[in-house]
Each structure stands twice: as C-alpha cells, then as structure tokens.
Design a protein around this motif. Structure first.
Motif, PDB file in Angstrom:
ATOM      1  N   VAL A 449      43.032  36.524  40.584  1.00  0.00           N
ATOM      2  CA  VAL A 449      42.658  35.251  39.985  1.00  0.00           C
ATOM      3  C   VAL A 449      41.163  35.303  39.693  1.00  0.00           C
ATOM      4  CG1 VAL A 449      42.542  32.746  40.261  1.00  0.00           C
ATOM      5  CG2 VAL A 449      44.457  34.022  41.267  1.00  0.00           C
ATOM      6  N   SER A 450      40.800  34.854  38.488  1.00  0.00           N
ATOM      7  CA  SER A 450      39.400  34.902  38.075  1.00  0.00           C
ATOM      8  C   SER A 450      39.042  33.638  37.307  1.00  0.00           C
ATOM      9  CB  SER A 450      39.163  36.127  37.188  1.00  0.00           C
ATOM     10  OG  SER A 450      37.853  36.140  36.672  1.00  0.00           O
ATOM     11  N   GLU A 451      37.757  33.344  37.219  1.00  0.00           N
ATOM     12  CA  GLU A 451      37.299  32.215  36.418  1.00  0.00           C
ATOM     13  C   GLU A 451      37.128  32.594  34.953  1.00  0.00           C
ATOM     14  OE1 GLU A 451      33.784  30.605  38.173  1.00  0.00           O
ATOM     15  OE2 GLU A 451      34.809  29.882  39.977  1.00  0.00           O
ATOM     16  N   SER A 452      37.265  33.893  34.645  1.00  0.00           N
ATOM     17  CA  SER A 452      37.185  34.353  33.253  1.00  0.00           C
ATOM     18  C   SER A 452      38.355  35.273  32.954  1.00  0.00           C
ATOM     19  CB  SER A 452      35.861  35.077  33.005  1.00  0.00           C
ATOM     20  OG  SER A 452      35.763  36.212  33.836  1.00  0.00           O
ATOM     21  N   ASP A 453      38.748  35.321  31.690  1.00  0.00           N
ATOM     22  CA  ASP A 453      39.940  36.103  31.351  1.00  0.00           C
ATOM     23  C   ASP A 453      39.669  37.601  31.243  1.00  0.00           C
ATOM     24  OD1 ASP A 453      38.521  36.165  29.021  1.00  0.00           O
ATOM     25  OD2 ASP A 453      40.013  35.147  27.786  1.00  0.00           O
ATOM     26  N   ASP A 454      38.401  38.025  31.474  1.00  0.00           N
ATOM     27  CA  ASP A 454      38.123  39.457  31.503  1.00  0.00           C
ATOM     28  C   ASP A 454      38.184  40.029  32.919  1.00  0.00           C
ATOM     29  OD1 ASP A 454      35.819  38.463  32.681  1.00  0.00           O
ATOM     30  OD2 ASP A 454      34.502  39.011  31.014  1.00  0.00           O
ATOM     31  N   GLU A 456      36.155  40.296  35.252  1.00  0.00           N
ATOM     32  CA  GLU A 456      35.025  41.078  35.746  1.00  0.00           C
ATOM     33  C   GLU A 456      34.663  40.680  37.168  1.00  0.00           C
ATOM     34  OE1 GLU A 456      31.637  41.113  33.241  1.00  0.00           O
ATOM     35  OE2 GLU A 456      32.638  42.156  31.589  1.00  0.00           O
ATOM     36  N   LYS A 457      34.894  39.409  37.495  1.00  0.00           N
ATOM     37  CA  LYS A 457      34.639  38.937  38.847  1.00  0.00           C
ATOM     38  C   LYS A 457      35.828  38.107  39.293  1.00  0.00           C
ATOM     39  CE  LYS A 457      31.304  36.457  41.724  1.00  0.00           C
ATOM     40  NZ  LYS A 457      30.029  35.686  41.745  1.00  0.00           N
ATOM     41  N   THR A 458      36.538  38.600  40.318  1.00  0.00           N
ATOM     42  CA  THR A 458      37.715  37.882  40.800  1.00  0.00           C
ATOM     43  C   THR A 458      37.353  37.018  42.004  1.00  0.00           C
ATOM     44  OG1 THR A 458      38.343  39.752  42.198  1.00  0.00           O
ATOM     45  CG2 THR A 458      39.295  39.667  39.981  1.00  0.00           C
ATOM     46  N   ILE A 459      38.003  35.868  42.087  1.00  0.00           N
ATOM     47  CA  ILE A 459      37.819  35.021  43.274  1.00  0.00           C
ATOM     48  C   ILE A 459      38.960  35.219  44.267  1.00  0.00           C
ATOM     49  CG2 ILE A 459      36.534  33.293  41.958  1.00  0.00           C
ATOM     50  CD1 ILE A 459      39.160  31.544  42.273  1.00  0.00           C
ATOM     51  N   PHE A 460      40.040  35.841  43.796  1.00  0.00           N
ATOM     52  CA  PHE A 460      41.176  36.144  44.666  1.00  0.00           C
ATOM     53  C   PHE A 460      41.768  37.470  44.227  1.00  0.00           C
ATOM     54  CE2 PHE A 460      45.800  35.986  45.538  1.00  0.00           C
ATOM     55  CZ  PHE A 460      45.749  35.899  46.921  1.00  0.00           C
ATOM     56  N   ASN A 461      41.917  38.396  45.192  1.00  0.00           N
ATOM     57  CA  ASN A 461      42.438  39.725  44.890  1.00  0.00           C
ATOM     58  C   ASN A 461      43.316  40.151  46.054  1.00  0.00           C
ATOM     59  OD1 ASN A 461      42.963  42.267  43.958  1.00  0.00           O
ATOM     60  ND2 ASN A 461      40.865  43.015  44.081  1.00  0.00           N
ATOM     61  N   SER A 462      44.615  40.210  45.851  1.00  0.00           N
ATOM     62  CA  SER A 462      45.556  40.581  46.903  1.00  0.00           C
ATOM     63  C   SER A 462      46.295  41.849  46.509  1.00  0.00           C
ATOM     64  CB  SER A 462      46.563  39.452  47.136  1.00  0.00           C
ATOM     65  OG  SER A 462      47.579  39.859  48.036  1.00  0.00           O
ATOM     66  N   TRP A 463      46.238  42.849  47.408  1.00  0.00           N
ATOM     67  CA  TRP A 463      46.948  44.120  47.208  1.00  0.00           C
ATOM     68  C   TRP A 463      47.789  44.368  48.446  1.00  0.00           C
ATOM     69  CZ3 TRP A 463      44.471  49.356  48.635  1.00  0.00           C
ATOM     70  CH2 TRP A 463      45.351  50.406  48.335  1.00  0.00           C
ATOM     71  N   LYS A 464      49.109  44.341  48.271  1.00  0.00           N
ATOM     72  CA  LYS A 464      50.013  44.499  49.406  1.00  0.00           C
ATOM     73  C   LYS A 464      51.054  45.568  49.118  1.00  0.00           C
ATOM     74  CE  LYS A 464      49.485  39.888  51.392  1.00  0.00           C
ATOM     75  NZ  LYS A 464      50.161  38.613  51.741  1.00  0.00           N
ATOM     76  N   GLN A 465      51.452  46.277  50.193  1.00  0.00           N
ATOM     77  CA  GLN A 465      52.456  47.327  50.108  1.00  0.00           C
ATOM     78  C   GLN A 465      53.815  46.764  50.544  1.00  0.00           C
ATOM     79  OE1 GLN A 465      50.766  49.924  48.885  1.00  0.00           O
ATOM     80  NE2 GLN A 465      48.827  48.909  49.370  1.00  0.00           N
ATOM     81  N   PHE A 466      54.874  47.513  50.270  1.00  0.00           N
ATOM     82  CA  PHE A 466      56.202  47.060  50.665  1.00  0.00           C
ATOM     83  C   PHE A 466      56.407  47.145  52.174  1.00  0.00           C
ATOM     84  CE2 PHE A 466      56.871  51.578  50.629  1.00  0.00           C
ATOM     85  CZ  PHE A 466      57.942  51.840  51.471  1.00  0.00           C
ATOM     86  N   GLU A 467      55.534  47.925  52.847  1.00  0.00           N
ATOM     87  CA  GLU A 467      55.556  47.975  54.299  1.00  0.00           C
ATOM     88  C   GLU A 467      54.132  48.116  54.814  1.00  0.00           C
ATOM     89  OE1 GLU A 467      57.723  51.338  55.777  1.00  0.00           O
ATOM     90  OE2 GLU A 467      56.717  52.765  54.453  1.00  0.00           O
ATOM     91  N   ASP A 468      53.904  47.639  56.011  1.00  0.00           N
ATOM     92  CA  ASP A 468      52.577  47.720  56.624  1.00  0.00           C
ATOM     93  C   ASP A 468      52.762  47.821  58.130  1.00  0.00           C
ATOM     94  OD1 ASP A 468      49.923  47.590  57.332  1.00  0.00           O
ATOM     95  OD2 ASP A 468      49.715  45.442  56.943  1.00  0.00           O
ATOM     96  N   TRP A 469      52.897  49.061  58.611  1.00  0.00           N
ATOM     97  CA  TRP A 469      53.143  49.302  60.032  1.00  0.00           C
ATOM     98  C   TRP A 469      51.827  49.318  60.788  1.00  0.00           C
ATOM     99  CZ3 TRP A 469      57.760  49.001  62.284  1.00  0.00           C
ATOM    100  CH2 TRP A 469      58.883  49.086  61.467  1.00  0.00           C
ATOM    101  N   TYR A 470      51.623  48.262  61.561  1.00  0.00           N
ATOM    102  CA  TYR A 470      50.384  48.073  62.320  1.00  0.00           C
ATOM    103  C   TYR A 470      50.750  47.488  63.668  1.00  0.00           C
ATOM    104  CZ  TYR A 470      45.649  46.383  63.429  1.00  0.00           C
ATOM    105  OH  TYR A 470      44.441  46.146  64.024  1.00  0.00           O
ATOM    106  N   TYR A 471      50.232  48.107  64.722  1.00  0.00           N
ATOM    107  CA  TYR A 471      50.538  47.662  66.097  1.00  0.00           C
ATOM    108  C   TYR A 471      52.055  47.665  66.339  1.00  0.00           C
ATOM    109  CZ  TYR A 471      48.037  45.870  70.195  1.00  0.00           C
ATOM    110  OH  TYR A 471      47.433  45.746  71.430  1.00  0.00           O
ATOM    111  N   ASP A 472      52.723  48.686  65.812  1.00  0.00           N
ATOM    112  CA  ASP A 472      54.166  48.909  65.992  1.00  0.00           C
ATOM    113  C   ASP A 472      55.034  47.819  65.368  1.00  0.00           C
ATOM    114  OD1 ASP A 472      53.730  51.291  67.374  1.00  0.00           O
ATOM    115  OD2 ASP A 472      53.605  50.271  69.316  1.00  0.00           O
ATOM    116  N   GLN A 473      54.482  47.084  64.417  1.00  0.00           N
ATOM    117  CA  GLN A 473      55.258  46.067  63.705  1.00  0.00           C
ATOM    118  C   GLN A 473      55.053  46.215  62.203  1.00  0.00           C
ATOM    119  OE1 GLN A 473      54.359  42.116  65.051  1.00  0.00           O
ATOM    120  NE2 GLN A 473      54.875  42.535  67.183  1.00  0.00           N
ATOM    121  N   ASN A 474      56.109  45.953  61.443  1.00  0.00           N
ATOM    122  CA  ASN A 474      56.005  45.957  59.988  1.00  0.00           C
ATOM    123  C   ASN A 474      55.586  44.563  59.535  1.00  0.00           C
ATOM    124  OD1 ASN A 474      56.171  46.288  57.245  1.00  0.00           O
ATOM    125  ND2 ASN A 474      58.384  46.601  57.190  1.00  0.00           N
ATOM    126  N   LEU A 475      54.308  44.392  59.270  1.00  0.00           N
ATOM    127  CA  LEU A 475      53.782  43.076  58.918  1.00  0.00           C
ATOM    128  C   LEU A 475      54.213  42.628  57.529  1.00  0.00           C
ATOM    129  CD1 LEU A 475      50.147  43.399  60.337  1.00  0.00           C
ATOM    130  CD2 LEU A 475      52.239  42.645  61.482  1.00  0.00           C
TER     131      LEU A 475
END
Length: 521
Positions: A449-454, A456-475
């Motif tokens: 999500v950005s305040e401009s359509d280019d 260049e500067k995002t206010i929200f950036n989320s990158w998630k994988q289909f699995e995330d094994w951390y502390y023996d749990q799939n978050l």
C-alpha cells in the motif's frame, strides 16, 4: 638417508612402528587430477598407487611436511592424467605403512551434463555431552542415507562435501584435528573431496592450512582463505567471514569472480559458503553484517544473470532455510553436525520474513544438481537426525527445488476493496493462484500500500510464505495467502494497493493492477 637409518634402528630397538595419525582423504579434484593427503607419525616417503581396477598398477610420489614440530608428517600427492567422470582405486604408502584400497570418481566437465549430489554440513565441533554425534552424523546419517537412497558406492552418488566452518572446537589444538574431525569423517573423506571454509573455532590455525590443500585461486595474499571450485555446471565459492578478514579485498575478489561467472556459459548455479549468518532466527548474537554484503552481491548476480544462487552458512547450531524477496537466492544454515544445539528460548531470537523453516535439530543437507539441457535445476533437502528429546533417523524435514528457467505464475487480480473504505484496517483480497506449470502452487504473496501509484515509498508492505516454521510451530497454518489486513492507513487519505504471487520455485508473478482507495475522514 641418515635420518631414515636412525629411525629404522629406533624402530627395531624400541618397537616404534609407523602408524596413520590421519588416514587418506581427498582434496581439490578436477576432471583430470586429484590430491590425496594423509598423516603419519613419522616417515618422509609419500607414494600413491592407483589405477582403474583394484590391481592398481600406477605409482606417483609427492611431498611430506612438518605439522607440529615433531616427527609427524602430512603427506600430499597429486595424481594427474586422469579421465573425466571415471572411477579409480588407490592406496597410499609411507615406508612399511600401507593403507587399505579406496575409490574416488573424477568430476565431469560442464558439457557432460552429468547430475550429481553434494552434502553440506557444519559446526561439528565436539559437544562433550554428545561426543560421538559427528561420528553418528557420518555413519548413521550420510553413509546410511546414501546406501538407502542409491545403488552403487559412495563416489557414484556423492560428488563432494561442503563445510562452512567450525570443524573442531579449537583449531589450535593439534589432537582435535585427528580425533574430532578426521577420524569421524574418514569413511567419507577417503572417497569424496572435502571443501571447508574457516569458522571462528578454527582460530585461523596453521593446522587448518596444513591439513587442507584448497584451490589457490583467491587473492594471492590470502591464499586458501577464499577460493572457488567448479563441479560440472556449478561454481562453489568459499569465503572467510571471520574477524580480521571482513575486508574489501575479499569483496573485490568476489565482485571480479562474479563478473567472470556471469560471462561463463558453462556455469548455471553458484553455491557460496561462509561461516557467519547475515540473519539467524535461533541466535541473533551470531549475525554478521559482512555476510549481508556477500548476500547483496549474490542477489545482484542472480538478478542480472538469471543464474540461481545459494549461500550456505553455519555458526548458529540449527537448520534454517530462507529466500531473498526479489531474487532466486536461498539462505541455508546447514548446522549442526555435532556442536550443541541452539535451543528455542535459550537466546535472543526473532522470526524473520526471509526464513520459511528453522529447526533446532542435528542433521545435514543434500543438494541434488541436475544439469538437464532444457532447464537445469537443483533440489535442496534437509536430512534430520532430530535432537536429544526427539531423535529422527534421516527424516526429510524440508525440501525445495529451484529451476534456472521457470514459468512465472499468472498475474493475480486485485479484488477488493475499491473506492471508499470505512475502516483504517481494510482486508485486501485477490484472486486464486494460477500457473501454466501444473506442479506449481501458491507459496508466497506480497501486498503493498502506498500514497502514490508508483510505489516508490510504501506505507504497508507484507511478504508472507505458505509456511513459517518458528519455535516448532507453523505460524502460517491456515493462511491461503489470498487476503491480508492492511495497516498504517490514516483517515481522509487516498491510497493505492497491489499484490503479487510467488510459487514454490521462487518465481514471482507480475504485480496486479493498481487499485485506488480512500479512507473516510
């Protein structure tokens, strides 16, 4: 001659017989040559008998040199004139001391298009609570795995061993090299070459440089601190990430090597190894910014050339597998092969976006390289030995395949919201993952999500994988990656959002169409 006579008399009178301190092991193999090394308690004679059958028939001599200011000698013999991708038999001889007969197989040239396997493991320095763990990793782990998975002998199914550091607990302790490293690895090292790099526990010891004969193609003033070795279509780069060697000279050498590698059409993949992690979920204190400089260079190389890359590391005693956000570059911690496990909760820890899997377990990594003409690929598998509470017997706990050329997923459709939204935390939704590759599945999403359509500067950036094994749990359990709650929005503002999808082969789709939204005042 006088020295030999005196030693012979000493042997007769006092029963001081020759013995192997370190049995034969292989170094620096090429399609036409290989080095064989061993250590004896005394004796200058350095002979290798070799041939294409157990009858041997050929003989070559080499050199012997001091290791610790005693009569002990390390022997090194170079065999040349070999044929590519051919099995040979050999034994070594020093005086009356003769080894068993072993085998090795020479590497192919890249043009031969031969598939091969690599083992990567690290941090086998001895844990006094588990002093035989490295022996177990070799015997019940690597050798047993190869026997169960493949037909034929070890050299038929394994090309080489990569070790990104910490071979012993203290590199300055001479006896540790014999008892804690070479003795356990001997059944493997006598049949396939071993390529290590320095860890912090080696302490830059002279013993490391005397015991290993690595390619001397790095910066001349830093011979064997960094180097490269080609096997088929893969270039293996060894680096030194230790204090005192985090210098520009090494980075300049790497820059130059990567330029040449980019121009070399025979090389499809680059596997680098160094000891310290750039990021480490299990042990934050072990992180090193210098490794980040190496990662940037490998990412840029992969981005410019399309040749996938990996950086293997250790230092943190556990397995981790991650990937760069915008590049087909893997981050893989191949520990631990003996050092005490870094347990969950024992240190300051962090869940990084880059990592998909982190496991506080013993084990090793198998890499299968397939240079198939149409689309070269490699597959990385973690072979786990578990831990003290939950032992495992060569269980595959993680796997990923990377193609040099792959099909990108289809561009997703941004579904909602559009126009005005009545919340500062809107739920962004997108279409179902699609790909022309029947094997591909939805492995990651990135939302911006950005305040401009280019953007260049995002206010929200989320990158998630289909699995995330951390502390023996799939978050990430239950997340289908088709929606995400946007954060950081303010009232009475106009925003733009977009999404893209990635498959399990690290192929990104194009970004979706940009959607304009506005929040209420």
């Amino acid at each position: 001659m006088k020295k030999i006579i005196i030693l012979a008399l000493f042997t007769c009178i006092f029963g001081y017989s020759q013995e192997f301190y370190v049995k034969p092991y292989l170094q620096d193999a090429t399609p036409n040559s290989i080095k064989i090394m061993w250590e004896t308690n005394f004796g200058e004679e350095s002979f290798v008998e070799w041939g294409v059958t157990k009858k041997l028939g050929k003989k070559v001599s080499g050199k012997a040199f001091d290791i610790n200011f005693t009569e002990a000698r390390v022997h090194e013999v170079l065999i040349e004139g070999l044929q590519k991708f051919t099995t040979y038999y050999y034994r070594v001889k020093t005086g009356t001391l003769v080894s068993d007969i072993y085998t090795f197989k020479t590497p192919p040239f890249a043009s031969d298009d031969k598939a091969f396997n690599i083992v990567a493991m690290s941090d086998m320095q001895i844990d006094r609570r588990n002093p035989n763990k490295f022996t177990e990793i070799i015997q019940d782990g690597v050798l047993s795995y190869l026997s169960d998975e493949f037909e034929g002998g070890v050299p038929d199914n394994l090309a080489l061993v990569m070790i990104p550091g910490d071979l012993v607990s203290s590199g300055s302790e001479y006896d540790q090299w014999q008892h804690d490293f070479f003795r356990p690895i001997q059944p493997l090292g006598s049949q396939v070459p071993v390529y290590p790099v320095l860890g912090n526990h080696e302490r830059n010891s002279v013993f490391y440089f005397k015991y290993f004969s690595l390619p001397e193609n790095g910066t001349p003033a830093f011979a064997e601190h960094w180097y490269y070795k080609d096997y088929g279509n893969t270039r293996i780069i060894g680096l030194n990430s230790n204090e005192g060697y985090r210098i520009k000279d090494q980075l300049r050498w790497l820059d130059s090597l990567l330029v040449r590698t980019a121009e070399n059409d025979d090389i499809d993949f680059v596997f680098a190894q160094l000891h310290h992690p750039h990021k480490s979920e299990l042990w934050l204190r072990g992180e090193e910014d210098y490794t980040g400089e190496v990662v940037k260079r490998l990412e840029n190389f992969t981005n410019k050339t399309g040749k996938p890359s990996i950086h293997f590391f250790g230092h943190t005693h556990g397995y981790s597998r991650g990937q760069s956000q915008n590049h087909k570059h893997l981050w893989i911690n191949v520990a631990t092969a003996g050092g005490r496990i870094d347990e969950w909760g024992a240190y300051a820890q962090k869940n990084y976006d880059e990592f998909t899997v982190t496991q506080a377990k013993y084990g090793f990594v198998m890499v299968a390289v397939d240079p198939n003409d149409g689309n070269p690929k490699f597959t990385v598998k973690r072979v786990s030995r578990g831990n003290e509470l939950n032992p495992e017997n060569n269980v595959i706990t993680d796997s990923i395949t990377i193609y040099k050329n792959a099909i990108n997923p289809e561009k997703p459709m941004a579904v909602s919201p559009k126009g005005k939204v009545d919340t500062l935390k809107p739920l962004l939704t997108a279409s179902v993952f699609k790909s022309d590759n029947d094997q591909a599945f939805h492995a990651a999403s990135q939302w911006q999500v950005s305040e401009s359509d280019d953007f260049e500067k995002t206010i929200f950036n989320s990158w998630k994988q289909f699995e995330d094994w951390y502390y023996d749990q799939n978050l990430q359990k239950g997340d289908d990656l088709k929606d995400e709650i946007a954060l950081n929005l303010k009232p009475g503002k106009t925003y733009y959002w977009r999404v893209r999808y990635r498959d399990q082969f690290l192929q990104w789709s194009e970004w979706s169409e940009v959607i304009k939204i506005s929040t209420e005042k």
